[in-house]
Design an enzyme around this catalytic site. Structure first.
Site, PDB file in Angstrom:
ATOM      1  N   LYS A  42     -19.592 -30.208  79.794  1.00  0.00           N
ATOM      2  CA  LYS A  42     -19.680 -29.751  81.182  1.00  0.00           C
ATOM      3  C   LYS A  42     -20.688 -28.617  81.349  1.00  0.00           C
ATOM      4  O   LYS A  42     -21.343 -28.502  82.398  1.00  0.00           O
ATOM      5  CB  LYS A  42     -18.299 -29.334  81.680  1.00  0.00           C
ATOM      6  N   TYR A  89     -15.345 -30.881  75.506  1.00  0.00           N
ATOM      7  CA  TYR A  89     -15.341 -30.920  76.972  1.00  0.00           C
ATOM      8  C   TYR A  89     -16.144 -29.769  77.552  1.00  0.00           C
ATOM      9  O   TYR A  89     -16.976 -29.958  78.448  1.00  0.00           O
ATOM     10  CB  TYR A  89     -13.899 -30.883  77.479  1.00  0.00           C
TER      11      TYR A  89
END
Length: 251
Positions: free
Chosen positions: A161, A157
């Site tokens: 991002k 993640y």
């Protein structure tokens, strides 16, 4: 400028991925309140009905898998053909699949990067080509506090991002000269329906104590940030990452 015209989106056509729920849905509501035409794209089968329930006249829903370049180009092309343009694109579609680094599967890594980063790239590229023809556009990419600070069990993640921010900056550099601004928003934990389930009770209380303002974000906080970046008032904001995390990442 009078108060009632601040951040007004009259005449604008906005596309929001992941618009069927959570932050994307809240952004759709906010844009509609500011007089935009809003197209919600999502993998949900009932996305068209969700849009009609928001506004029968000004909201529209189209099912889309953002990881398929063929589907993305077809849907974005259809929207542009129907409305003659796309002024605003908000990339909210994403997943948060957590695992300890040493236990993370290749499948989890690939799924996270494909949806969060590749999906943002594909949609940005497709709408960018249309915006370049009109020499105007606002692209807003949903990043995360996890893009700027390490979080345990967030390996894929965080990587995805952080990649979104890098993508945002390059697009802002290349497309800024022709009237297209590209920015990111990096929220902390947001109290969507999913956020409430995951961060209720003691776990949530302990996490709040790590945030200087001692609370989580509400969906309308993120929608307000998106509205500003989509508006004429933000014409000089380009390549930025607006961190909406109550100060969590400054520690």
């Amino acid at each position: 400028m009078s108060e009632n015209t601040f951040c007004d989106l009259s005449g604008r056509v906005a596309v929001i991925t992941g618009g069927g729920a959570g932050i994307g849905f809240e952004i759709a509501k906010t844009f509609l309140q500011q007089n935009a035409k809003v197209v919600l794209v999502d993998v949900l089968d009932d996305i068209d009905q969700i849009a009609k329930n928001l506004s029968p006249e000004n909201a529209f829903g189209i099912r889309l898998d953002v990881t398929s370049s063929v589907s993305v180009n077809a849907v974005i092309g259809k929207i542009a053909a129907q409305w003659g343009k796309i002024d605003i694109a908000v990339n909210c579609a994403g997943v948060a699949l957590l695992s300890k680094a040493e236990e993370m599967s290749e499948d989890l890594w690939d799924k996270t990067l494909t949806i969060n980063l590749k999906g943002t790239f594909l949609v940005s590229q497709a709408v960018g080509r249309i915006m370049l023809k009109h020499k105007y556009g606002r692209i807003i990419n949903m990043a995360s506090q996890a893009a700027v600070i390490a979080l345990p069990q967030h390996l894929a993640y965080c990587a995805s991002k952080a990649g979104v921010i890098g993508l945002t900056q390059v697009l802002a550099l290349e497309w800024g000269p022709v009237g297209i601004t590209v920015n990111a928003i990096s929220p902390t934990i947001v109290m969507t329906e999913l956020g409430k389930k995951v961060w209720s009770g003691t776990k949530g209380d302990e996490m709040k104590q790590q945030i200087p303002v001692r609370k989580f974000a509400e969906p309308h906080h993120i929608a307000a940030a998106a509205l500003y970046l989509a508006s004429e008032e933000a014409a000089m904001v380009n390549g930025s990452n607006l961190v909406v995390d109550g100060g969590y990442s400054i520690q």
